[in-house]
Design an enzyme around this catalytic site. Structure first.
Site, mmCIF file in Angstrom:
data_model
loop_
_atom_site.group_PDB
_atom_site.id
_atom_site.type_symbol
_atom_site.label_atom_id
_atom_site.label_comp_id
_atom_site.label_asym_id
_atom_site.label_seq_id
_atom_site.Cartn_x
_atom_site.Cartn_y
_atom_site.Cartn_z
ATOM 1 N N TYR A 171 1.848 7.577 -4.868
ATOM 2 C CA TYR A 171 0.984 8.060 -3.778
ATOM 3 C C TYR A 171 0.113 9.217 -4.254
ATOM 4 O O TYR A 171 -1.095 9.254 -4.001
ATOM 5 C CB TYR A 171 1.850 8.490 -2.588
ATOM 6 N N THR B 3 -12.525 2.419 8.129
ATOM 7 C CA THR B 3 -11.351 1.609 7.811
ATOM 8 C C THR B 3 -10.091 2.297 8.329
ATOM 9 O O THR B 3 -10.084 3.501 8.584
ATOM 10 C CB THR B 3 -11.215 1.386 6.292
ATOM 11 N N GLY B 4 -9.038 1.511 8.500
ATOM 12 C CA GLY B 4 -7.786 2.083 8.986
ATOM 13 C C GLY B 4 -7.942 2.719 10.345
ATOM 14 O O GLY B 4 -7.375 3.782 10.619
#
Length: 283
Positions: free
Chosen positions: A174, A25-26
């Protein structure tokens, strides 16, 4: 005298992934793109996930990926769809690299009403992995690699308010999500003993991280990028955990070596609570 082919002067050749099926992913930029490229170069059948059709097609050309999936992984419905599409097309998965993630200076919610950082950085890899577990269990040596961050050391899981509906801070959200990545990888290893699940810190990498926020945040990280390591360097730990002989599970790595995470990332009770909390989003 026969040379020692395992010595630094004669490093062992990269492990072959011929016949292995890998999902990253990404993978349209940064360390995700490099990871996909290097795993494909080792012979893996690589599928990449991206949000934008043109960027995803371009990444497939750059990496040699065999297939692409289009999905906004911050939305759980699209995560489920991507997992189903992958299953229908391939029916096999040996390595899952959960690489997608982002930093959001301001609080925002997805179309499903979930805070964006929590949705993309934690709930997405949690759900994608869970949906693909039936395929991973069929592999002879399945692996799940989850990209975390040293920022986890500044985080704590706000079990009573994981979406920061009160007192949002970009770095706090985050750091919480990166701590959740490590706890998830740890709990997955406990629940799936036949699977190698590890997390990692890629380093401070010049990938355009946080540039999506604009303003002073973007300007600050453009300066940081001048002193950061390259995506090629940052991807090495992901590649190591995905491809090289790694026998441990539930551990945390940096610079392709196992390291000790912060104390809150070693809390098995918190890892269990996080798993239950995360499942609550999927009902």
């Amino acid at each position: 005298m026969t040379p020692d082919l395992r010595s630094p002067a004669h490093p062992a050749p990269p492990a072959s992934l011929q016949g292995q099926h890998v999902l990253v992913t990404g993978a349209t930029g940064g360390i995700g793109l490099i990871t996909a490229r290097e795993l494909a170069a080792r012979g893996a059948h690589v599928t990449i996930v991206g949000r934008h059709p043109e960027r995803t097609r371009d990444a497939a050309r750059q990496t040699g990926a065999h297939d692409t999936l289009l999905a906004d992984l911050s939305e759980l419905a699209q995560v489920r769809r991507a997992a189903q599409e992958y299953t229908d097309r391939h029916g096999r998965l040996d390595v899952l690299v959960n690489n997608a993630g982002a930093f959001n200076a301001r609080r925002a919610e997805t179309r499903e009403g979930i805070e964006q950082t929590w949705a993309l950085n934690h709930l997405s890899p949690f759900l994608l992995t869970r949906e693909l577990l039936p395929l991973l269990r069929q592999s002879a040596a399945p692996r799940v690699v989850t990209v975390a961050s040293a920022a986890h050391a500044m985080g704590r899981v706000r079990f009573d308010d994981p979406e920061f509906r009160r007192g949002y801070g970009g770095w706090a959200a985050y750091a919480q999500s990166k701590l959740a990545n490590i706890l998830f990888a740890r709990e997955l290893a406990r629940r799936e003993p036949g699977l190698r699940s590890n997390s990692l810190h890629p380093g401070m990498v010049a990938t355009g991280f946080a540039h999506n926020n604009g303003g002073l945040v973007s300007q600050a990280y453009r300066v940081v990028d001048r002193f950061a390591i390259t995506p090629e360097q940052g991807a090495q730990t992901s590649i190591h955990l995905a491809a090289d002989p790694v026998t441990v599970s539930g551990r945390y790595f940096s610079e392709s070596r196992e390291v000790t995470p912060a104390p809150q990332a070693q809390d098995d009770g918190a890892a269990f609570r996080l798993w239950i909390l995360s499942e609550g989003y999927l009902d």
